[in-house]
Design a protein around this motif. Structure first.
Motif, mmCIF file in Angstrom:
data_model
loop_
_atom_site.group_PDB
_atom_site.id
_atom_site.type_symbol
_atom_site.label_atom_id
_atom_site.label_comp_id
_atom_site.label_asym_id
_atom_site.label_seq_id
_atom_site.Cartn_x
_atom_site.Cartn_y
_atom_site.Cartn_z
ATOM 1 N N PHE A 184 -17.602 26.760 11.586
ATOM 2 C CA PHE A 184 -17.700 26.169 12.916
ATOM 3 C C PHE A 184 -17.557 27.198 14.026
ATOM 4 O O PHE A 184 -18.008 26.968 15.141
ATOM 5 C CB PHE A 184 -16.655 25.066 13.104
ATOM 6 N N TYR A 215 -12.801 28.144 5.252
ATOM 7 C CA TYR A 215 -14.255 28.301 5.230
ATOM 8 C C TYR A 215 -14.916 27.395 6.271
ATOM 9 O O TYR A 215 -15.836 27.817 6.975
ATOM 10 C CB TYR A 215 -14.803 27.997 3.836
ATOM 11 N N CYS A 216 -14.437 26.160 6.398
ATOM 12 C CA CYS A 216 -14.989 25.245 7.408
ATOM 13 C C CYS A 216 -14.722 25.771 8.816
ATOM 14 O O CYS A 216 -15.608 25.715 9.675
ATOM 15 C CB CYS A 216 -14.386 23.856 7.244
#
Length: 93
Positions: free
Chosen positions: A70, A65-66
Motif C-alpha cells: 500500500f 507485506y500488505c
C-alpha cells in the motif's frame, strides 16, 4: 508472462518485496515454532504456545507485506482513460 514480468525494471522493486516475503513466509514461522518449543518447554503445552507464536509471526509477515504494497507510489494516477460514469457514458452497441 509469468516470472519474466517481475524482472522488468519497473517491476523490480515489487519482485524484490515478493521474494523477501516468500522467503520469510517459508522460513520464519518454522524457525519461530522450534524456537518457541525450546523457549516454552517448561510450560504445560509447549506445542500450543509454539504454534501460536508461529501464527503470530506469519500474521506479522503478511501485515508487513500488505503495508509495503500500500505504501508503493501509484504511477497510474491519471484516470482520464478510465471508465466514464453517469451522463458522460457513450453507448457502444
Amino acid at each position: 508472462m509469468g516470472f519474466g514480468l517481475l524482472l522488468h525494471p519497473q517491476n523490480r522493486e515489487t519482485g524484490q518485496k515478493l521474494g523477501i516475503a516468500t522467503g520469510l513466509m517459508f522460513t520464519a514461522p518454522i524457525l519461530s515454532f522450534y524456537a518457541g518449543l525450546w523457549y516454552f518447554s517448561e510450560k504445560r503445552n509447549p506445542d500450543n504456545w509454539a504454534g501460536g507464536l508461529a501464527i503470530f509471526v506469519t500474521n506479522i509477515i503478511v501485515a508487513g507485506y500488505c503495508f509495503a504494497a500500500f505504501m508503493e507510489e501509484d504511477n497510474d494516477a491519471d484516470d482520464s482513460a478510465g471508465p466514464r460514469k453517469g451522463a458522460h457514458k457513450q453507448r457502444t452497441d
